[in-house]
Each structure stands twice: as C-alpha cells, then as structure tokens.
Design a protein around this motif. Structure first.
Motif: not given
Length: 451
Positions: A387, A340, A351, A381-385, A390, A348
């Motif tokens: 899941e 990143s 979860s 991934c979306d919104e820097n998380v 992903d 990032i």
C-alpha cells in the motif's frame, strides 16, 4: 548425475597389436569408458566427427607422425584431450608436443598404467570444466539478451534497443551516457554478450573507484619492481580483455594527464607496462560510460576533445526513470517478484494507489533507487499487498530541476512545456493531459515560444 558417472568416449591409437590390447585393457578398467581402437593416424582422423573426449596417441605410427596427427586433431577440435604414449623419452620431443597442445606425454614403461589412468581422469575433469564454462557463458548470454532482460516498453527505451541492435553487429566503440543508477553497465554487458565476442572476456573497470595513482597500472599493467609494492609482473585490463570487451565505466572521471596515454593506446592498439619496454598488442572492443556531459567537460578543459571523438562511436543515452512512464511499474514488478522469490515470501502485489505513488515520484536514484524502494516495501507490507504507506521515498534530494536557475514565471512555463513535449515525442494531447491544461493552451504557448 556427475560427469564421472557418464559414459566417456576414448580413442586408443596404437599400431602395435599387443600394446594396443594392453592400453585398451587399462582404459576399460573404468566401466564408464567407451573405447575405440585404431592402428593408423588416418583412421583416427576419419572418426573425429564422433567427438571423443580423450585420445591416447602413439608417437610412432606407420602412416603419420604423432605430431602430424596431434596438429590435425587440434585443428578439428582444440578441446579434445590428446595424451601422447611413446617409447621415446626425449625431453625435447615431449616439450614440442606439449607446445602443440598435447594434454600429457607418457613414456611406455612399468608405470604407464597408473600415469595413463591419472592423466585420463584429469583430462575428463578438464573437459567437464570447459563444458561448464561454455554452459555458463550461454546462460550469461541469455541473461543479457536485452530483448528479454532489460525491461522497458516506453518509446525512450525502444530507441535504446534500436541503437543496441546496431551496435552488436560491429566492433564499433559504444559510449553510454545517463544519470547514475540508470543501468549503464547492464547495457554494456548486454552488448558484449550478444556480440561475436560473447565467449571472450568482459572486463569492467570503474575509473572513479580506483585511486588516481593506480589507474595507469590497472589499465596498462606493470613489471616487477616498477614501483614500491610491485612484487611481480601484472597484466593490465587491456591485456586481460584481449579478444573480448573492455568496459571503461565513469570515463569522465579520468585525470586529464592519463587521457593522453589512453588515447595513444586506443590509436595504436598497443600498451607498454609501467617499468617495461615490451610493446603489448591488444584486440578488444571498447565500451565506455559516464554520467557526465562530456561535451561540456571538453569545453571546460576537463576532457580531451580528441579522446572524446575517439570514444564517441555509437552514442547511447539512457533515459532517467522519470522519463520512462509506465516502465516504472514493469520494473517494480520484476524487482518485487525477484525479491519475494529469493526470500520465500509468496506472491506480493502492488495496490493501485501504491502504483500511483510510484508513478508520481521522480526517482533521482533511478532504477537502483527503485529496487531499494520495492525491496523495503515488500518487507514492510501486510497481507502480501503493498500500500502507499509501505512505500518510503527518498526525501534527501535537490530542488526540482526547474528551480536550479532564476527565471520569470513565463519562462518557467515555457521550459516546462518544452520539457514535456520532448519527453512525450511532441504528443500535444498527452502533454495537455499530463499538465492538466487545454490543448489550445499548448498551441498558444508554442506560438508564443516561436515569437
């Protein structure tokens, strides 16, 4: 700030007062030069602790010869550039002084000014390069400080660190084993860059990556005309690694016929280039690595037993990632932060559910596979998380290791329990938790295994 804009200390050693003033004037044309003048060799040597970058040295001094002063300077600090300025134009004298480490030899004539300034500028660049190389070596040493760079808190990795600590204090051969992707070369570099040889060459050779017909030339070198395509003499890896470390990766892939030549080289500490007669001595530490089970290869006749014992040294077995428990998450976070940062993606996180997915996967490709998985997950991934959705895991893998041979269910059960007990250092409570069975069941199985 560039090196050229920094002040550079230069000694001018010349017993003729008039010529000394002239040399000082020439050198001071560059305002960044800080000059000190001396009329004798002993005066110059008494001030070497001030560490000049360049010394211009008269060949004929009243107390010592230029050659004696040069040798004394080089003994004190071989990186000080000494430029001989002499009224003698003897080629033999110049050659001898250059052999003893003089940076340049300039005769006193009408062209002295230009030649001296050019020589000083080149000497400064040479010194700057040496400093950059030394700084780079220090940075590399820090990078491969295994206590900082090799991530792992599991008991399996602590055992590896303990063996590495013992290995770096001697020149003993180290044999590193482990599955593909566990980081064998990283371990080898960490041992080298934390040893006394850290400022010397680290030369790595992947035996599996070199065509069988070229390995001998790659290791031992060849003379010009030794075979078709040998257009010039070439040093082998043993010569390149002289005073440093030679890392032979995937040693288990070496042809049995070449193994005999390797064994002789290791025993005699010397090689002979292909097509030559000259014996070349070498002094390098040997590190080897393989993903193969060498004792089994010895039994099969694929690996020489005498070479195996010659290479064994300190055996370091790297655990597969699946046996490193929560090291998986530590390493994943490291790769995620690195990726990143390199791609300006911001912070990032992974979860809790995604972490469980990583911990429940066996990672047949080990650390190398984890790196690829994490980098792809960061992109997806979306919104820097990150899941679970992903994370794309490898589906092209063999059956589980317990299904490679036909056994009864009872035998499989014993094998599984034995495996987990070895993995978790005979911690019965932890094994019971991992297998979701009672502690008493573990003890019952253990008793049945002994019967």
């Amino acid at each position: 700030m560039t090196y050229e804009s920094q002040q550079v200390k230069i000694f001018v050693v010349e017993d003729d007062p008039v010529y000394q003033k002239m040399l000082r004037y020439i050198v001071e044309l560059n305002p960044d030069h800080v000059i000190q003048t001396f009329s004798t060799g002993s005066e110059c040597l008494d001030h070497l602790n001030e560490n000049p970058t360049v010394i211009t040295l008269d060949y004929s001094l009243p107390d010592m010869s230029g050659e004696e002063v040069l040798k004394a300077i080089k003994t004190y600090n071989k990186n000080i550039n000494v430029i001989i300025v002499s009224s003698q134009d003897s080629i033999n004298t110049a050659v001898e002084l250059l052999k003893h480490g003089a940076y340049d030899y300039i005769t006193k004539d009408a062209d002295t000014k230009n030649r001296l300034l050019n020589s000083i500028n080149n000497a400064k660049k040479s010194t700057s390069l040496i400093r950059e190389i030394n700084q780079l070596r220090e940075e590399i040493g820090q990078k491969y400080d295994f206590a900082k760079s090799i991530i792992g808190e599991s008991s399996a990795m602590q055992r590896v660190f303990k063996l590495m600590s013992k290995a770096i204090n001697t020149n003993i051969t180290v044999s590193i084993t482990g599955e593909t992707g566990t980081g064998k070369e990283v371990i080898a570099k960490a041992i080298h860059y934390n040893s006394e040889r850290k400022k010397k060459p680290f030369v790595a050779v992947n035996i599996a990556a070199i065509p069988e017909t070229l390995i001998e030339s790659e290791l031992f070198g060849h003379e010009k005309g030794a075979f078709t395509g040998a257009l010039a003499r070439r040093k082998g890896k043993f010569e390149e690694a002289h005073t440093g470390t030679l890392f032979l990766d995937e040693i288990g892939e070496m042809d049995i016929n070449l193994q005999a030549k390797l064994l002789r080289a290791l025993q005699e500490r010397e090689v002979t280039r292909i097509g030559g007669n000259e014996v070349v001595k070498f002094d390098c530490r040997i590190l080897v690595a393989t993903h193969r089970n060498l004792p089994e290869e010895v039994k099969k006749g694929n690996f020489r037993e005498d070479l195996y014992y010659r290479l064994l040294g300190v055996p370091i077995e790297l655990p597969p990632l699946r046996d490193r428990d929560k090291d998986i998450l530590l390493i994943a976070q490291h790769f995620l932060q690195e990726f990143s940062s390199d791609n300006n993606m911001g912070r990032i996180r992974i979860s809790a559910e995604a972490q469980k997915k990583l911990l429940n996967y066996t990672f047949p490709g080990n650390v190398r596979e984890l790196k690829s998985v994490i980098e792809l997950s960061a992109v997806m991934c979306d919104e820097n998380v990150i899941e679970p959705s992903d994370i794309t895991l490898n589906t092209i893998q063999k059956e589980g290791q317990f299904l490679w041979e036909e056994m009864t269910l009872r035998q499989y059960t014993f094998k599984i329990i034995r495996h987990y007990l070895e993995k978790y250092d005979n911690n019965v409570l932890k094994v019971a938790d991992k297998l979701d069975i009672g502690k008493s069941s573990i003890y019952r199985y253990l008793k049945e295994m002994e019967d």
